[in-house]
Design a protein around this motif. Structure first.
Motif, PDB file in Angstrom:
ATOM      1  N   ASP A 151     -18.265 -18.866   1.381  1.00 26.81           N
ATOM      2  CA  ASP A 151     -17.530 -18.502   0.163  1.00 26.81           C
ATOM      3  C   ASP A 151     -17.980 -17.155  -0.390  1.00 26.81           C
ATOM      4  O   ASP A 151     -17.196 -16.421  -0.977  1.00 26.81           O
ATOM      5  CB  ASP A 151     -17.669 -19.593  -0.905  1.00 26.81           C
ATOM      6  N   TYR A 161     -15.130 -14.740  -1.295  1.00 26.76           N
ATOM      7  CA  TYR A 161     -14.819 -14.545  -2.714  1.00 26.76           C
ATOM      8  C   TYR A 161     -15.759 -13.614  -3.470  1.00 26.76           C
ATOM      9  O   TYR A 161     -15.443 -13.210  -4.580  1.00 26.76           O
ATOM     10  CB  TYR A 161     -14.787 -15.898  -3.434  1.00 26.76           C
ATOM     11  N   LYS A 164     -19.648 -12.764  -7.706  1.00 24.24           N
ATOM     12  CA  LYS A 164     -19.249 -13.183  -9.048  1.00 24.24           C
ATOM     13  C   LYS A 164     -18.671 -14.600  -9.039  1.00 24.24           C
ATOM     14  O   LYS A 164     -18.943 -15.394  -9.932  1.00 24.24           O
ATOM     15  CB  LYS A 164     -18.238 -12.196  -9.632  1.00 24.24           C
ATOM     16  N   HIS A 165     -17.903 -14.916  -8.025  1.00 23.86           N
ATOM     17  CA  HIS A 165     -17.297 -16.246  -7.910  1.00 23.86           C
ATOM     18  C   HIS A 165     -18.322 -17.312  -7.526  1.00 23.86           C
ATOM     19  O   HIS A 165     -18.237 -18.446  -7.996  1.00 23.86           O
ATOM     20  CB  HIS A 165     -16.173 -16.212  -6.859  1.00 23.86           C
ATOM     21  N   TYR A 180     -19.943 -22.980 -10.110  1.00 29.90           N
ATOM     22  CA  TYR A 180     -19.622 -23.056  -8.681  1.00 29.90           C
ATOM     23  C   TYR A 180     -20.667 -23.877  -7.934  1.00 29.90           C
ATOM     24  O   TYR A 180     -20.328 -24.745  -7.120  1.00 29.90           O
ATOM     25  CB  TYR A 180     -19.527 -21.653  -8.066  1.00 29.90           C
TER      26      TYR A 180
END
Length: 191
Positions: free
Chosen positions: A154, A158, A161-162, A168
């Motif tokens: 991920d 992404y 930041k994500h 998350y």
């Protein structure tokens, strides 16, 4: 030369610790970031690592190649719960799941190491590639391993930041590491 390597190694350790601290703070585990890898200042770890200092990669494999083992690594993995190897018991039927805070610290550690050793050449893909090439070879709990791989995947897809945030990490850990009903060792302190 050895004295010079001591200072160079100290610089690498401090940069690495600072990067882990920043990542851990973003993920909501500031205390783990502050306490991260204090054992690297222990004489067993520090002086062996300084002797085999490389600058662009861990000194542990170099030491292993020359001596057949690394006392620094044996010490390090036995006192740092964020290492998957800490949790391996050869007599257990399956390695235990890393508790949430250590699983997230493990990710932050590997990410910071990739940034520290790659310098300006760092990309999220390099962290994932290192995990695939080296990290996932450890015989850790399958759910822990899947969690770490998902985070790195991920991260590539992404961005930081994500991925590097508490929301998350909690959601991903819960999705992948939620226990099976038959898991008798599950305790609520995993979160």
């Amino acid at each position: 030369m050895f004295i010079k390597n001591c200072f160079k190694h100290l610089s690498i350790v401090i940069r690495h610790k600072n990067a882990v601290l920043v990542h851990c703070a973003r993920c909501g585990i500031l205390w783990r970031g502050l306490m991260h890898d204090l054992s690297k200042f222990h004489p067993v770890e520090f002086f062996e690592s300084a002797k085999y200092y490389q600058g662009n990669r861990s000194p542990i494999p170099v030491c292993r190649k020359e001596k057949g083992l690394s006392y620094a690594w044996l010490h390090h993995k036995s006192v740092n719960k964020h290492h998957i190897e800490y949790w391996i018991d050869p007599d257990a039927p399956e390695p235990p799941l890393l508790p949430y805070k250590y699983a997230v610290e493990c990710v932050c550690d590997k990410l910071a190491a990739s940034k520290t050793y790659n310098g300006n050449n760092y990309t999220p893909q390099k962290a994932l590639d290192h995990w695939v090439r080296v990290g996932c070879k450890v015989n850790g709990n399958p759910r822990t391993m899947a969690f770490i791989e998902r985070v790195f995947t991920d991260l590539v897809k992404y961005g930081e930041k994500h991925v590097l945030n508490r929301k998350y990490m909690k959601a991903t850990y819960k999705e992948i590491c939620t226990p099976y009903k038959k898991d008798p060792d599950w305790t609520s302190d995993m979160y």
